[in-house]
Design a protein around this motif. Structure first.
Motif, short mmCIF file in Angstrom:
data_model
loop_
_atom_site.label_atom_id
_atom_site.label_comp_id
_atom_site.label_asym_id
_atom_site.label_seq_id
_atom_site.Cartn_x
_atom_site.Cartn_y
_atom_site.Cartn_z
N ARG A 83 5.49 4.86 5.00
CA ARG A 83 5.94 4.61 6.37
C ARG A 83 7.33 3.97 6.36
O ARG A 83 8.20 4.32 7.16
N PHE A 84 7.54 3.01 5.44
CA PHE A 84 8.84 2.35 5.33
C PHE A 84 9.91 3.35 4.91
O PHE A 84 11.01 3.39 5.48
N LEU A 85 9.60 4.19 3.92
CA LEU A 85 10.57 5.15 3.42
C LEU A 85 10.92 6.21 4.46
O LEU A 85 12.07 6.66 4.55
N TRP A 86 9.93 6.59 5.26
CA TRP A 86 10.17 7.64 6.24
C TRP A 86 11.22 7.20 7.27
O TRP A 86 11.93 8.03 7.84
N SER A 125 0.83 -1.20 0.00
CA SER A 125 0.00 0.00 0.00
C SER A 125 0.87 1.26 0.00
O SER A 125 2.02 1.23 0.44
N LEU A 126 0.27 2.36 -0.48
CA LEU A 126 0.99 3.64 -0.49
C LEU A 126 1.35 4.06 0.93
O LEU A 126 2.46 4.53 1.19
N LYS A 127 0.42 3.86 1.85
CA LYS A 127 0.68 4.23 3.25
C LYS A 127 1.84 3.41 3.82
O LYS A 127 2.73 3.96 4.48
N GLY A 128 1.84 2.12 3.53
CA GLY A 128 2.92 1.26 4.02
C GLY A 128 4.25 1.63 3.40
O GLY A 128 5.29 1.61 4.07
N LEU A 144 9.87 -2.08 -3.34
CA LEU A 144 9.68 -2.01 -1.89
C LEU A 144 9.04 -3.28 -1.34
O LEU A 144 9.41 -3.77 -0.27
N GLY A 145 8.07 -3.81 -2.08
CA GLY A 145 7.42 -5.03 -1.63
C GLY A 145 8.41 -6.16 -1.45
O GLY A 145 8.35 -6.91 -0.47
N ARG A 146 9.35 -6.26 -2.39
CA ARG A 146 10.36 -7.31 -2.30
C ARG A 146 11.34 -7.05 -1.17
O ARG A 146 11.77 -7.96 -0.47
N LEU A 147 11.71 -5.77 -0.98
CA LEU A 147 12.65 -5.44 0.08
C LEU A 147 12.03 -5.64 1.47
O LEU A 147 12.68 -6.15 2.39
N VAL A 148 10.77 -5.23 1.62
CA VAL A 148 10.08 -5.42 2.90
C VAL A 148 9.95 -6.92 3.20
O VAL A 148 10.12 -7.36 4.34
N LYS A 149 9.66 -7.69 2.15
CA LYS A 149 9.56 -9.14 2.33
C LYS A 149 10.90 -9.72 2.77
O LYS A 149 10.97 -10.60 3.64
N LEU A 150 11.99 -9.21 2.19
CA LEU A 150 13.32 -9.68 2.58
C LEU A 150 13.63 -9.30 4.03
O LEU A 150 14.13 -10.11 4.80
N LYS A 151 13.30 -8.05 4.39
CA LYS A 151 13.58 -7.60 5.76
C LYS A 151 12.70 -8.32 6.78
O LYS A 151 13.04 -8.40 7.97
N ALA A 152 11.56 -8.85 6.30
CA ALA A 152 10.66 -9.55 7.22
C ALA A 152 11.14 -10.96 7.55
O ALA A 152 10.63 -11.57 8.48
N VAL A 153 12.11 -11.46 6.77
CA VAL A 153 12.66 -12.79 7.07
C VAL A 153 13.41 -12.73 8.39
O VAL A 153 14.31 -11.91 8.56
N THR A 154 13.03 -13.56 9.31
CA THR A 154 13.68 -13.56 10.62
C THR A 154 14.55 -14.80 10.76
O THR A 154 14.17 -15.89 10.33
N PRO A 155 15.73 -14.65 11.33
CA PRO A 155 16.61 -15.82 11.50
C PRO A 155 16.06 -16.79 12.53
O PRO A 155 15.53 -16.37 13.57
N ALA A 156 16.17 -18.07 12.23
CA ALA A 156 15.76 -19.09 13.21
C ALA A 156 16.78 -19.19 14.33
O ALA A 156 16.46 -19.58 15.45
#
Length: 579
Positions: free
Chosen positions: A8-11, A2-5, A309-321
């Motif tokens: 928010r990420f860019l800010w 979303s534009l809002k998301g 951004l969608g791909r980058l946010v998805k990458l940043k959302a990956v959490t290490p086990a």
């Protein structure tokens, strides 16, 4: 996304540059204010000229017009320079965060994603955001300000020009909004195609020796041609959609210009306004097109940015086990190694280690033997905590390694495998791993401790000698010698040697074995080997078979026990014991 998301990420990355961003907005606002004055100056100049005003009276509006034009150019150049600094400041911070995040992810993640794919994410997608970072907020904000200023000026001249201007803006805005989202999927597909192509090229270049040896150049070229063709088709479609969207907005602009021109013509013929005012209305109407067009272009940029951004946010959302433990600490000096009922599997239902238990005292050396697939390398990965076991506990120095911070754990472990990671740079940088705190004196002391001073004299420029990328110019054995010096500089409590002599010639191996003997003195060590000679220095022997312990015991006792598997291997004289 979303534009809002997205905003928010860019800010998150624009906020530290808030002062520069405010200055950029101020510069563009000043330029916008000057542009709103231009039609007024034009009206004054035209009307005074038609009224027969003397030349000195015309110089003031003409001079202001010229000075304003020059000032606008200065403001624009300054704003462009500032926007580039904002863009690269923000995107470089994002690159750093992504690189740090990716480096902190598990080995399992890196096995599923190629370096080429991750480079495209960290660099390609972030570069896509550079223009968006620098332009979107300032451009859209000043464009809205310009639209508001033009509409106010038109309504001041009369409700009819104001309504035509408002209708023109509404028509242009409707055209922009109706076509602004049609390129999202197209650009998302382009980024995915670019990632796929980058991954393909990276893998084939990394395996260039095999490609050449097998004569597979044609296969690589055909694969790249097919991917390039797919990428071109996706870009062609995206450009077609963008052009279609642009044409729709151009048509809307032509209609709005025609409406204002027609109104100005009839009002002038009716004597309701002067020629200068008619020209002013037309120029204001023309000014409305530019900010709407700018917003459309920024919306197009937004679509590309949202895809990235969608791909980058998805990458940043990956959490290490594998995460930091509660903060336990390791004892100083050599570390004991304990496995207690350890069972481990990469895939459900396919264990590679089964109920494995043993204890190694500090300062002792363990030699691990086993056929390919017996679980030797998996055991090493557990000791380094690249993975956690599904059952059981791994302890170093009596501490469950899951309770340790990862940096604290791995700073006490030294690992050398068959493939030594060397980097383009000087010998000093490779030995110190680019740590400026490691002095030349410490490096030369480590070299001397390992008995490698004479061998290091082959480097004519000493520590300033250059090493090519991936250790270009060095043999596998020479790379191993450099790795030993690295470990000596770190002074780890546990040293792991993973089949480190598998690709070394006999002459280099003799030098290497002497250096290893010195390095292991007073330290705990785990050695994985195919050759029996490699584990002759071991205090204990562990033989693995299909993930289970086949044999364990002191090497001296196993040698004396003629029925032991290790003794039988030595008696048979098999040097390549577990190929």
């Amino acid at each position: 996304m979303s534009l809002k998301g997205a905003l928010r990420f860019l800010w998150t990355y624009l906020k530290p540059l808030g002062a520069r961003l405010l200055l950029l907005v101020a510069l563009m606002t000043a330029a916008t204010g000057l542009r709103l004055l231009f039609p007024q100056l034009l009206r004054s100049l035209v009307d005074q000229t038609l009224a027969g005003a003397p030349l000195p009276a015309l110089l003031l509006p003409a001079g202001l017009f010229l000075a304003g034009a020059l000032l606008i150019q200065v403001l624009r150049i300054t704003a462009t320079m500032l926007s580039e600094r904002i863009a690269w400041g923000a995107t470089n911070a994002l690159r750093l965060d992504l690189a740090r995040h990716v480096l902190g992810l598990d080995i399992a993640f890196h096995k599923e994603h190629t370096p080429g794919e991750l480079i495209e994410r960290i660099d390609g997608d972030v570069t896509t955001l550079a223009g968006f970072f620098s332009q979107f907020v300032a451009q859209v904000g000043t464009s809205l300000l310009l639209i508001w200023g033009v509409l106010v000026a038109l309504f001041v001249e009369g409700w009819l020009p104001g309504l035509v201007g408002l209708g023109s803006f509404a028509l242009n805005a409707a055209a922009v909004l109706s076509v602004s989202s049609i390129t999202v999927k197209a650009w998302s597909g382009i980024r995915a195609s670019s990632t796929e192509m980058m991954s393909f090229v990276e893998e084939r270049i990394a395996g260039r020796e095999e490609v050449k040896a097998l004569g597979a150049d044609g296969y690589v070229v055909r694969g790249l041609v097919a991917m390039s063709a797919k990428h071109w088709r996706l870009r062609r479609r995206a450009r077609f959609l963008e052009t279609t969207a642009s044409n729709v907005t151009v048509d809307a602009w032509v209609l709005s210009q025609f409406a204002m021109l027609l109104l100005a013509f009839f009002l002038y013929r009716a004597g309701s306004l002067s020629l200068g005012t008619a020209m002013m209305l037309f120029f204001y109407a023309d000014l409305l097109n530019e900010p709407v067009n700018t917003i459309r272009e920024q919306m197009d940029e937004m679509q590309r940015a949202r895809a990235a951004l969608g791909r980058l946010v998805k990458l940043k959302a990956v959490t290490p086990a594998i995460t930091d433990g509660a903060g336990a600490t390791l004892p100083s000096g050599p570390l004991s190694v304990t496995l207690d009922g350890v069972t481990f599997q990469y895939e459900e239902g396919r264990p590679v280690l089964r109920n494995l238990s043993f204890h190694l005292e500090p300062g002792q050396t363990l030699g691990i033997l086993g056929r390919t697939g017996s679980g030797k390398s998996s055991l090493i990965r557990l000791l380094c905590r690249f993975y956690d076991p599904q059952e059981g506990v791994v302890r170093l120095g009596g501490v469950d390694i899951r309770q340790l911070p990862l940096d604290a754990l791995r700073s006490r472990i030294g690992l050398i495998s068959q493939e030594v990671g060397l980097f383009g740079g000087t010998l000093r940088e490779n030995l110190a791993l680019f740590n400026p705190a490691v002095t030349d004196e410490r490096i030369w002391a480590a070299v001397a401790d390992l008995g490698l001073t004479e061998w290091f004299s082959r480097f004519e420029e000493g520590l300033d000698s250059s090493i090519g990328p991936a250790g270009g110019g060095l043999s596998a054995g020479e790379a191993q010698l450099l790795a030993l010096v690295r470990l000596s500089l770190r002074d780890p409590g546990l040293i792991i040697l993973d089949e480190f002599t598998a690709r070394i010639d006999p002459v280099t191996e003799a030098l290497l074995q002497t250096a290893v003997d010195r390095l292991l003195a007073g330290r705990t060590a785990v050695i994985i080997a195919h050759r029996l000679t490699t584990v002759e220095r071991a205090d204990y022997i562990l033989v693995l078979e299909q993930g289970s312990m086949r044999e364990w015991g002191p090497r001296s006792a196993l040698i004396q026990d003629s029925g032991s598997h290790y003794s039988q291997l030595r008696s048979a004289g098999r040097q390549e014991v577990m190929a």
